[in-house]
Design a protein around this motif. Sequence first.
Motif, mmCIF file in Angstrom:
data_model
loop_
_atom_site.group_PDB
_atom_site.id
_atom_site.type_symbol
_atom_site.label_atom_id
_atom_site.label_comp_id
_atom_site.label_asym_id
_atom_site.label_seq_id
_atom_site.Cartn_x
_atom_site.Cartn_y
_atom_site.Cartn_z
ATOM 1 N N LYS A 1 0.870 -1.171 0.000
ATOM 2 C CA LYS A 1 0.000 0.000 0.000
ATOM 3 C C LYS A 1 0.909 1.223 0.000
ATOM 4 C CE LYS A 1 -3.748 2.301 2.409
ATOM 5 N NZ LYS A 1 -4.727 2.229 3.489
ATOM 6 N N ASN A 2 0.766 2.079 -0.994
ATOM 7 C CA ASN A 2 1.612 3.258 -1.133
ATOM 8 C C ASN A 2 1.014 4.449 -0.389
ATOM 9 O OD1 ASN A 2 3.446 1.895 -2.952
ATOM 10 N ND2 ASN A 2 1.795 2.018 -4.447
ATOM 11 N N SER A 3 1.845 5.426 -0.088
ATOM 12 C CA SER A 3 1.410 6.588 0.690
ATOM 13 C C SER A 3 0.382 7.445 -0.046
ATOM 14 C CB SER A 3 2.617 7.443 1.074
ATOM 15 O OG SER A 3 3.286 7.900 -0.082
ATOM 16 N N ASP A 4 0.310 7.338 -1.376
ATOM 17 C CA ASP A 4 -0.645 8.140 -2.159
ATOM 18 C C ASP A 4 -1.960 7.398 -2.410
ATOM 19 O OD1 ASP A 4 0.303 6.244 -3.907
ATOM 20 O OD2 ASP A 4 0.731 7.653 -5.527
ATOM 21 N N THR B 1 -2.442 4.436 -3.502
ATOM 22 C CA THR B 1 -2.402 3.477 -4.604
ATOM 23 C C THR B 1 -1.794 2.192 -4.064
ATOM 24 O OG1 THR B 1 -0.213 4.166 -5.374
ATOM 25 C CG2 THR B 1 -2.144 5.285 -6.356
ATOM 26 N N TYR B 2 -1.817 1.154 -4.884
ATOM 27 C CA TYR B 2 -1.339 -0.153 -4.450
ATOM 28 C C TYR B 2 -0.441 -0.755 -5.514
ATOM 29 C CZ TYR B 2 -5.250 0.379 -1.234
ATOM 30 O OH TYR B 2 -6.111 0.847 -0.280
ATOM 31 N N ASP B 3 0.509 -1.574 -5.070
ATOM 32 C CA ASP B 3 1.293 -2.396 -5.977
ATOM 33 C C ASP B 3 0.659 -3.780 -5.970
ATOM 34 O OD1 ASP B 3 2.888 -0.173 -6.182
ATOM 35 O OD2 ASP B 3 4.633 -1.062 -5.185
ATOM 36 N N ILE B 4 0.466 -4.336 -7.147
ATOM 37 C CA ILE B 4 -0.257 -5.593 -7.301
ATOM 38 C C ILE B 4 0.611 -6.608 -8.036
ATOM 39 C CG2 ILE B 4 -2.353 -6.674 -8.235
ATOM 40 C CD1 ILE B 4 -2.937 -4.488 -6.165
ATOM 41 N N ARG B 5 0.636 -7.844 -7.546
ATOM 42 C CA ARG B 5 1.326 -8.946 -8.222
ATOM 43 C C ARG B 5 0.305 -9.783 -8.972
ATOM 44 N NH1 ARG B 5 3.039 -11.805 -4.121
ATOM 45 N NH2 ARG B 5 1.497 -13.437 -4.372
ATOM 46 N N ASN B 6 0.614 -10.073 -10.233
ATOM 47 C CA ASN B 6 -0.246 -10.909 -11.073
ATOM 48 C C ASN B 6 0.653 -11.777 -11.936
ATOM 49 O OD1 ASN B 6 -1.216 -10.952 -14.144
ATOM 50 N ND2 ASN B 6 -2.956 -11.350 -12.832
ATOM 51 N N SER B 7 0.597 -13.082 -11.719
ATOM 52 C CA SER B 7 1.369 -14.042 -12.525
ATOM 53 C C SER B 7 2.835 -13.654 -12.651
ATOM 54 C CB SER B 7 0.747 -14.187 -13.910
ATOM 55 O OG SER B 7 -0.573 -14.630 -13.819
ATOM 56 N N GLY B 8 3.438 -13.252 -11.567
ATOM 57 C CA GLY B 8 4.851 -12.906 -11.587
ATOM 58 C C GLY B 8 5.144 -11.473 -11.980
ATOM 59 N N ARG C 1 -11.009 1.611 -6.688
ATOM 60 C CA ARG C 1 -12.260 2.363 -6.866
ATOM 61 C C ARG C 1 -12.608 3.063 -5.563
ATOM 62 N NH1 ARG C 1 -16.183 -0.266 -4.224
ATOM 63 N NH2 ARG C 1 -16.097 -2.522 -4.203
ATOM 64 N N THR C 2 -13.391 4.085 -5.641
ATOM 65 C CA THR C 2 -13.770 4.898 -4.486
ATOM 66 C C THR C 2 -14.387 4.029 -3.392
ATOM 67 O OG1 THR C 2 -14.184 6.756 -5.962
ATOM 68 C CG2 THR C 2 -15.152 6.881 -3.765
ATOM 69 N N GLY C 3 -13.905 4.217 -2.175
ATOM 70 C CA GLY C 3 -14.463 3.528 -1.023
ATOM 71 C C GLY C 3 -13.844 2.176 -0.733
ATOM 72 N N LEU C 4 -12.946 1.713 -1.565
ATOM 73 C CA LEU C 4 -12.325 0.406 -1.362
ATOM 74 C C LEU C 4 -10.977 0.585 -0.660
ATOM 75 C CD1 LEU C 4 -12.644 -2.622 -1.963
ATOM 76 C CD2 LEU C 4 -11.403 -2.236 -4.089
ATOM 77 N N THR C 5 -10.838 -0.026 0.515
ATOM 78 C CA THR C 5 -9.595 0.022 1.271
ATOM 79 C C THR C 5 -9.031 -1.386 1.342
ATOM 80 O OG1 THR C 5 -10.437 1.862 2.586
ATOM 81 C CG2 THR C 5 -8.530 0.689 3.448
ATOM 82 N N LEU C 6 -7.745 -1.514 1.038
ATOM 83 C CA LEU C 6 -7.121 -2.827 0.957
ATOM 84 C C LEU C 6 -5.900 -2.906 1.863
ATOM 85 C CD1 LEU C 6 -7.276 -2.943 -2.916
ATOM 86 C CD2 LEU C 6 -8.744 -4.249 -1.382
ATOM 87 N N SER C 7 -5.472 -4.133 2.115
ATOM 88 C CA SER C 7 -4.271 -4.392 2.903
ATOM 89 C C SER C 7 -3.354 -5.320 2.121
ATOM 90 C CB SER C 7 -4.630 -5.071 4.224
ATOM 91 O OG SER C 7 -5.516 -4.276 4.969
ATOM 92 N N GLU C 8 -2.088 -5.336 2.499
ATOM 93 C CA GLU C 8 -1.150 -6.257 1.860
ATOM 94 C C GLU C 8 -1.661 -7.685 2.017
ATOM 95 O OE1 GLU C 8 2.912 -5.771 3.043
ATOM 96 O OE2 GLU C 8 2.823 -3.594 2.800
#
Length: 86
Positions: A36-39, A41-48, A57-64
């Motif tokens: 999870k980045n400070s701005d 945004t998120y870094d995502i891994r997909n198939s390597g 999207r608005t309202g969605l909060t995620l964790s590592e």
Amino acid sequence: MKSEQKAILDACKIIVENQIKNLKYNYYIDGVVTKKNSDETYDIRNSGNIFENVKARTGLTLSEGDSVQIMIKNGDFNNKFIDDKI
């Protein structure tokens, strides 16, 4: 199957696959949040692969470690966002 028939079918398959690549439709890919980045945004891994600075999207909060679906809008990979947690 005769070699001429196979050649025609192979040519048709190539033509159809190339046309599908040019369509501008929405599709999803799955991934996992790696950071999870400070701005917000998120870094995502997909198939390597790692996709950096993907907005959610608005309202969605995620964790590592969260599994997510990434919407590729109109087939434009530069226009992607995290649409949902799975």
